[in-house]
Scaffold this motif. Structure first.
Motif, PDB file in Angstrom:
ATOM      1  N   UNK A   1       0.850  -1.187   0.000  1.00  0.00           N
ATOM      2  CA  UNK A   1       0.000   0.000   0.000  1.00  0.00           C
ATOM      3  C   UNK A   1       0.888   1.241   0.000  1.00  0.00           C
ATOM      4  N   UNK A   2       0.314   2.367  -0.308  1.00  0.00           N
ATOM      5  CA  UNK A   2       1.059   3.616  -0.256  1.00  0.00           C
ATOM      6  C   UNK A   2       1.441   3.979   1.169  1.00  0.00           C
ATOM      7  N   UNK A   3       2.398   4.853   1.294  1.00  0.00           N
ATOM      8  CA  UNK A   3       2.851   5.308   2.605  1.00  0.00           C
ATOM      9  C   UNK A   3       1.860   6.340   3.129  1.00  0.00           C
ATOM     10  N   UNK A   4       1.331   6.088   4.309  1.00  0.00           N
ATOM     11  CA  UNK A   4       0.395   7.006   4.964  1.00  0.00           C
ATOM     12  C   UNK A   4       0.894   7.234   6.387  1.00  0.00           C
ATOM     13  N   UNK A   5       1.137   8.488   6.702  1.00  0.00           N
ATOM     14  CA  UNK A   5       1.613   8.868   8.035  1.00  0.00           C
ATOM     15  C   UNK A   5       2.788   8.002   8.488  1.00  0.00           C
ATOM     16  N   UNK A   6       3.780   7.886   7.607  1.00  0.00           N
ATOM     17  CA  UNK A   6       5.031   7.178   7.885  1.00  0.00           C
ATOM     18  C   UNK A   6       4.837   5.686   8.157  1.00  0.00           C
ATOM     19  N   UNK A   7       3.785   5.111   7.590  1.00  0.00           N
ATOM     20  CA  UNK A   7       3.577   3.673   7.681  1.00  0.00           C
ATOM     21  C   UNK A   7       3.161   3.125   6.323  1.00  0.00           C
ATOM     22  N   UNK A   8       3.578   1.888   6.065  1.00  0.00           N
ATOM     23  CA  UNK A   8       3.261   1.237   4.800  1.00  0.00           C
ATOM     24  C   UNK A   8       2.881  -0.213   5.097  1.00  0.00           C
ATOM     25  N   UNK A   9       1.656  -0.567   4.774  1.00  0.00           N
ATOM     26  CA  UNK A   9       1.161  -1.926   5.013  1.00  0.00           C
ATOM     27  C   UNK A   9       1.493  -2.812   3.820  1.00  0.00           C
ATOM     28  N   UNK A  10       1.929  -4.030   4.117  1.00  0.00           N
ATOM     29  CA  UNK A  10       2.231  -5.012   3.084  1.00  0.00           C
ATOM     30  C   UNK A  10       1.324  -6.215   3.290  1.00  0.00           C
ATOM     31  N   UNK A  11       0.714  -6.674   2.212  1.00  0.00           N
ATOM     32  CA  UNK A  11      -0.192  -7.827   2.247  1.00  0.00           C
ATOM     33  C   UNK A  11       0.561  -9.052   1.743  1.00  0.00           C
ATOM     34  N   UNK A  12       0.798  -9.991   2.644  1.00  0.00           N
ATOM     35  CA  UNK A  12       1.676 -11.122   2.391  1.00  0.00           C
ATOM     36  C   UNK A  12       1.342 -11.963   1.179  1.00  0.00           C
TER      37      UNK A  12
END
Length: 121
Positions: free
Chosen positions: A41-52
């Motif tokens: 996913x895009x970076x939002x508020x210095x976090x980036x979620x990855x879907x395994x």
């Protein structure tokens, strides 16, 4: 400042913001080129979620593309995202689809060397 790469709340990597943006942009561009979803996913508020599940399928495709190409420039371009992705995958404990890429010692060595310079939070 730094960015947290996470999956279901688990911290997988914490690079500087510039390194994070470069990785995400390269992965998204490669996924688009290959007609895939990177799982990032895009970076939002210095976090980036990855879907395994999607991310490992994307990495599998990168490994196969790298192995089948004799174009050294392309192989070099694929190696950065792939190696970082393999470290992230290992840290997350995700199973990678088996890629018939011949000698996996190349990737094992890259992953081992790179993991040392990839801090977590």
């Amino acid at each position: 400042m730094s960015c947290y790469f996470l999956s279901q709340g688990k911290d997988l990597w914490n690079p500087s913001n510039s390194v994070a943006r470069i990785f995400v942009d390269q992965a998204i561009m490669l996924a688009k080129e290959m007609g895939l979803d990177s799982g990032i996913e895009g970076i939002i508020e210095d976090e980036c979620e990855i879907h395994g599940d999607r991310f490992t399928a994307f990495l599998h495709a990168l490994l196969l593309r790298h192995d089948k190409s004799n174009n050294q420039a392309l192989r070099s371009l694929l190696e950065g995202v792939t190696a970082i992705g393999l470290v992230i995958t290992e840290r997350a404990g995700w199973d990678m689809p088996i890629a018939d890429t011949g000698d996996n010692s190349f990737w094992d060595e890259k992953k081992t060397q790179l993991a040392r310079s990839m801090p977590t939070g």
